[in-house]
Scaffold this active site. Structure first.
Site, mmCIF file in Angstrom:
data_model
loop_
_atom_site.group_PDB
_atom_site.id
_atom_site.type_symbol
_atom_site.label_atom_id
_atom_site.label_comp_id
_atom_site.label_asym_id
_atom_site.label_seq_id
_atom_site.Cartn_x
_atom_site.Cartn_y
_atom_site.Cartn_z
ATOM 1 N N ASP A 37 36.825 31.562 53.556
ATOM 2 C CA ASP A 37 36.932 32.690 53.160
ATOM 3 C C ASP A 37 38.346 33.830 54.165
ATOM 4 O OD1 ASP A 37 35.344 34.563 51.660
ATOM 5 O OD2 ASP A 37 35.909 35.661 52.429
ATOM 6 N N VAL A 64 43.946 30.981 51.424
ATOM 7 C CA VAL A 64 44.510 29.917 50.514
ATOM 8 C C VAL A 64 45.690 29.940 50.419
ATOM 9 C CG1 VAL A 64 41.939 28.752 50.387
ATOM 10 C CG2 VAL A 64 43.286 30.780 48.446
ATOM 11 N N ASN A 90 36.941 28.555 44.386
ATOM 12 C CA ASN A 90 37.155 30.268 43.769
ATOM 13 C C ASN A 90 37.311 30.752 44.295
ATOM 14 O OD1 ASN A 90 34.231 32.202 42.704
ATOM 15 N ND2 ASN A 90 35.195 32.095 45.056
ATOM 16 N N SER A 139 39.310 31.317 33.450
ATOM 17 C CA SER A 139 38.848 32.991 33.112
ATOM 18 C C SER A 139 39.626 32.886 31.282
ATOM 19 C CB SER A 139 38.877 34.175 33.551
ATOM 20 O OG SER A 139 39.297 35.348 32.581
ATOM 21 N N TYR A 151 46.854 39.252 36.058
ATOM 22 C CA TYR A 151 45.047 38.363 36.287
ATOM 23 C C TYR A 151 45.261 36.900 35.042
ATOM 24 C CZ TYR A 151 40.844 36.546 37.208
ATOM 25 O OH TYR A 151 39.250 37.037 36.222
ATOM 26 N N LYS A 155 45.476 33.513 35.785
ATOM 27 C CA LYS A 155 44.402 32.533 34.573
ATOM 28 C C LYS A 155 44.956 30.876 33.915
ATOM 29 C CE LYS A 155 41.272 33.500 37.394
ATOM 30 N NZ LYS A 155 40.847 32.431 39.004
#
Length: 275
Positions: A37, A64, A90, A139, A151, A155
């Site tokens: 994280d 990441v 994730n 998603s 976004y 995805k």
């Protein structure tokens, strides 16, 4: 025996929300887990909780979106546990912005985390994996959502990464799938159209299953899991009829659409708005 006994798994963005739920569930099912994280204190809290409950967990903090950090999180796993059997991509961010009002810096940051982060971590992990499973976070936004263009684009890219990696890695025994969940998280709350849904813990059993050997025949799939409903999503494919003509002019194309082709409702109409 626990379904993930003996396996070592990296979970990115695991300090809270879905990632935390995935990490604690995987650990409860026997996995040794690397908690990644950007927020190191939150990551340490999750690792400490897992350890307190008798599991194995270590922290690898950092974004990441940095390829060096993607390498470091995999190196942490192999150094701590001697292997890497699974990766859950994730880590991700989301925000709302109308087209024309979006901020280029925010757009770049989202793509770097959601898309490049998935690519960087996958690229690093497969060099050390000897079989195993990669689970991406997809998603239904890939079909397009109002005020979430960047976004949605990210995805859509994750769906393509999933399909391409699954095809390429099949012969190496590495399975690649994407989960398209709906759960009430901090990210979901950023979507002004989202409806309240179950907690992140409701999604975790699916991810644990995909990481396990029981899912040995499942790869290349986009899996929707929302509000008690589980189904596989159809990926892009031609819809019959496929028309052939020696030469297509505007009139012939217009006639095809007016008389023979029946366009589908856009996917975002069929699926509605969700994560």
């Amino acid at each position: 025996m626990a379904i993930l006994a003996g396996k070592a798994v990296v979970i990115t963005g695991a300090g809270q929300g879905l990632g935390r739920a995935f990490a604690t569930h995987a650990a409860a099912e026997g996995a040794a887990v690397v908690i990644n994280d950007v927020n190191e204190p939150l990551a340490k809290q999750v690792a400490d909780l897992i350890t307190l409950q008798g599991g194995k967990a270590v922290v690898s903090a950092g974004s990441v979106s940095d390829p060096d950090q993607a390498e470091a999180v995999v190196d942490t796993c192999t150094a701590a546990f001697g292997r890497i059997d699974g990766l859950v991509n994730n880590a991700g961010i989301r925000y709302q912005a109308e087209i024309g009002q979006d901020d280029p810096a925010s757009m770049r940051e989202l793509i770097e985390i959601n898309v490049l982060g998935t690519l960087y971590c996958t690229n690093a992990a497969v060099r050390s994996m000897r079989g195993g499973s990669i689970v991406n976070l997809g998603s239904v936004a890939m079909a397009g959502q109002p005020t979430a263009l960047t976004y949605s684009a990210s995805k859509g890219a994750v769906a393509s990464i999933t399909a391409g990696a699954a095809a390429e890695l099949h012969e190496r025994g590495i399975r690649v799938n994407a989960v398209c969940p709906v759960a009430w998280t901090r990210m979901a709350a950023a979507d002004t159209r989202a409806k309240p849904s179950g907690p992140p813990e409701t999604i975790a059993p699916l991810v644990t299953y995909l990481l396990s050997d029981r899912a040995a025949k499942v790869t290349g799939q986009l899996i929707r899991f929302a509000n008690g409903q589980l189904h596989v999503m159809v990926q892009t494919s031609p819809k019959e009829p496929v028309l052939e003509n020696a030469a297509w002019d505007v009139d012939a194309i217009a006639e095809a659409f007016e008389q023979r082709l029946e366009p589908e409702d856009p996917a975002w109409v069929r699926w509605g708005v969700g994560r």
